[in-house]
Design a protein around this motif. Structure first.
Motif, PDB file in Angstrom:
ATOM      1  N   CYS A  84      47.099  23.692  46.754  1.00 31.59           N
ATOM      2  CA  CYS A  84      45.518  24.003  46.617  1.00 31.59           C
ATOM      3  C   CYS A  84      45.145  23.455  47.825  1.00 31.59           C
ATOM      4  O   CYS A  84      44.188  22.946  47.791  1.00 31.59           O
ATOM      5  CB  CYS A  84      44.873  23.535  45.610  1.00 31.59           C
ATOM      6  N   GLY A  90      43.005  24.296  54.725  1.00 33.70           N
ATOM      7  CA  GLY A  90      44.148  23.603  55.441  1.00 33.70           C
ATOM      8  C   GLY A  90      43.914  22.387  56.366  1.00 33.70           C
ATOM      9  O   GLY A  90      44.705  21.944  57.123  1.00 33.70           O
ATOM     10  N   LEU A  97      50.013  25.310  50.554  1.00 32.52           N
ATOM     11  CA  LEU A  97      49.899  26.551  49.369  1.00 32.52           C
ATOM     12  C   LEU A  97      48.405  26.939  48.999  1.00 32.52           C
ATOM     13  O   LEU A  97      47.750  25.939  48.466  1.00 32.52           O
ATOM     14  CB  LEU A  97      50.615  25.956  48.306  1.00 32.52           C
ATOM     15  N   GLU A  98      47.810  27.992  48.886  1.00 35.55           N
ATOM     16  CA  GLU A  98      46.498  28.356  48.564  1.00 35.55           C
ATOM     17  C   GLU A  98      46.634  29.725  47.814  1.00 35.55           C
ATOM     18  O   GLU A  98      47.186  30.814  48.520  1.00 35.55           O
ATOM     19  CB  GLU A  98      45.561  28.115  49.814  1.00 35.55           C
ATOM     20  N   HIS A 108      43.639  31.484  46.681  1.00 37.32           N
ATOM     21  CA  HIS A 108      42.517  32.336  46.933  1.00 37.32           C
ATOM     22  C   HIS A 108      42.746  33.104  48.464  1.00 37.32           C
ATOM     23  O   HIS A 108      43.182  32.530  49.436  1.00 37.32           O
ATOM     24  CB  HIS A 108      41.238  31.233  47.186  1.00 37.32           C
ATOM     25  N   ARG A 109      42.562  34.083  48.402  1.00 38.18           N
ATOM     26  CA  ARG A 109      42.988  34.991  49.455  1.00 38.18           C
ATOM     27  C   ARG A 109      42.118  34.713  50.712  1.00 38.18           C
ATOM     28  O   ARG A 109      42.917  34.584  51.896  1.00 38.18           O
ATOM     29  CB  ARG A 109      43.009  36.537  49.127  1.00 38.18           C
ATOM     30  N   ARG A 116      40.777  31.840  51.664  1.00 36.16           N
ATOM     31  CA  ARG A 116      40.923  30.601  52.227  1.00 36.16           C
ATOM     32  C   ARG A 116      42.342  30.551  52.638  1.00 36.16           C
ATOM     33  O   ARG A 116      42.319  29.909  53.801  1.00 36.16           O
ATOM     34  CB  ARG A 116      40.616  29.454  51.042  1.00 36.16           C
ATOM     35  N   ALA A 117      43.240  31.143  52.045  1.00 36.43           N
ATOM     36  CA  ALA A 117      44.501  31.240  52.820  1.00 36.43           C
ATOM     37  C   ALA A 117      44.619  31.986  54.106  1.00 36.43           C
ATOM     38  O   ALA A 117      45.049  31.531  55.020  1.00 36.43           O
ATOM     39  CB  ALA A 117      45.621  31.895  51.687  1.00 36.43           C
ATOM     40  N   THR A 118      43.881  32.970  53.915  1.00 37.53           N
ATOM     41  CA  THR A 118      43.908  33.726  55.378  1.00 37.53           C
ATOM     42  C   THR A 118      42.851  33.019  56.484  1.00 37.53           C
ATOM     43  O   THR A 118      43.401  33.120  57.506  1.00 37.53           O
ATOM     44  CB  THR A 118      43.138  34.967  55.055  1.00 37.53           C
ATOM     45  N   ALA A 124      42.889  29.572  56.393  1.00 39.42           N
ATOM     46  CA  ALA A 124      43.550  28.458  56.855  1.00 39.42           C
ATOM     47  C   ALA A 124      44.458  29.055  57.880  1.00 39.42           C
ATOM     48  O   ALA A 124      44.583  28.432  59.066  1.00 39.42           O
ATOM     49  CB  ALA A 124      44.324  27.911  55.593  1.00 39.42           C
ATOM     50  N   VAL A 161      51.317  28.414  56.127  1.00 33.80           N
ATOM     51  CA  VAL A 161      50.340  28.650  54.930  1.00 33.80           C
ATOM     52  C   VAL A 161      51.064  29.811  54.026  1.00 33.80           C
ATOM     53  O   VAL A 161      51.537  30.663  54.542  1.00 33.80           O
ATOM     54  CB  VAL A 161      48.990  29.141  55.429  1.00 33.80           C
ATOM     55  N   ARG A 182      50.684  31.883  50.610  1.00 33.19           N
ATOM     56  CA  ARG A 182      49.615  32.085  49.408  1.00 33.19           C
ATOM     57  C   ARG A 182      50.464  32.303  48.118  1.00 33.19           C
ATOM     58  O   ARG A 182      51.339  32.866  48.115  1.00 33.19           O
ATOM     59  CB  ARG A 182      49.030  33.508  49.724  1.00 33.19           C
TER      60      ARG A 182
END
Length: 275
Positions: free
Chosen positions: A73, A77, A94-95, A97-98, A100-102, A104, A118, A120
């Motif tokens: 989570c 990042g 590892l994330e 939420h689209r 926040r992952a993008t 990061a 990163v 997802r």
């Protein structure tokens, strides 16, 4: 039923005031050339205690330059970049939420972050093979996941023998009432809040040993109070960014949250254990 589902958590982070756009805005000050990971650290640490808190987890997890690290989570990042930058470790952030992952991944590219990848994915079904990491980290994120036992079991599965888990999270005390728990769920997607003893028991139940639990409530209390005071001092700026309705909603949440902490109903814990 929405409780514990990614939908409520996603909605919470869709409107969270700490986001990629806000970080980029903070970096747009005149005279700054290409930003580095160090330039981000003031703005991308969405947890309590700043860089010292990340470093404390890294120490408890025994992270070195040869460590393979999973940040569960990981949000934007920030902690993953710090661990990679300061410890030289290889980190998978590892994330679920689209956005926040993008975000990061874009921030990694912006600062040329090395050693951070990163991914997802869902913390209750980690997309990794057994025993591929030496350390698992997480900061104030498991409160959003109802099935905490499964998350901890998945961390146990992906850790190599002798690997370490270290995480911090919000914890409940006996005086936290049912209506207050419901309000925390409605406003910040906090579900099945654990106690210090509850987390320790879960870690042991899924196979971890040498479990340590620390109460951080006294350390976090002044931090959340200062954040509330700063938020109020910057009201005009916040209203301009969020709009009156969102500002008022967030201000109410913030005040309610701080009151629970000051009344000894809600606090923080840091946990570590060995695979």
């Amino acid at each position: 039923m929405l409780q514990g589902t990614p939908g409520r958590v996603s909605a919470y982070y869709d409107r969270h005031p700490i986001n990629e756009a806000r970080v980029l805005e903070a970096l747009s000050r005149p005279g700054l050339g290409r930003p580095t990971a160090d330039d981000l650290f003031e703005f991308d640490q969405d947890h309590y205690g700043g860089l010292a808190a990340v470093d404390a987890l890294a120490r408890r997890a025994g992270i070195t330059a040869t460590s393979r690290v999973l940040d569960v989570c990981a949000g934007l990042g920030g902690p993953a970049r710090f661990v990679a930058d300061r410890r030289g470790a290889k980190v998978v952030a590892l994330e679920l939420h689209r956005g926040r992952a993008t975000g990061a991944a874009r921030l990694n590219r912006l600062v040329g972050a090395r050693g951070v990848t990163v991914v997802r994915g869902d913390a209750i079904a980690l997309p990794f093979a057994r025993g591929v990491f030496d350390a698992c980290l997480s900061q104030e994120a498991l409160l959003h996941i109802s099935d905490k036992a499964t998350v901890l079991a998945e961390c146990h599965r992906v850790l190599a023998p002798g690997g370490r888990i270290a995480f911090s999270d919000w914890i409940a005390f006996p005086r936290l009432g049912g209506l207050e728990r419901e309000r925390l769920w409605e406003w910040m997607a906090a579900t099945t809040l654990q106690t210090l003893e509850g987390y320790s028991a879960l870690l042991g139940r899924v196979g971890f040993s040498s479990v340590e639990a620390e109460d951080l409530s006294a350390e976090w209390r002044p931090i959340v109070r200062r954040r509330l005071e700063l938020h109020r001092a910057l009201r005009a700026d916040a209203m301009g960014r969020l709009g009156d309705e969102r500002y008022q909603d967030y201000a109410q949440l913030h005040a309610f949250f701080v009151r629970l902490i000051e009344e000894g109903k809600l606090g923080g814990g840091r946990f570590s254990a060995t695979r």
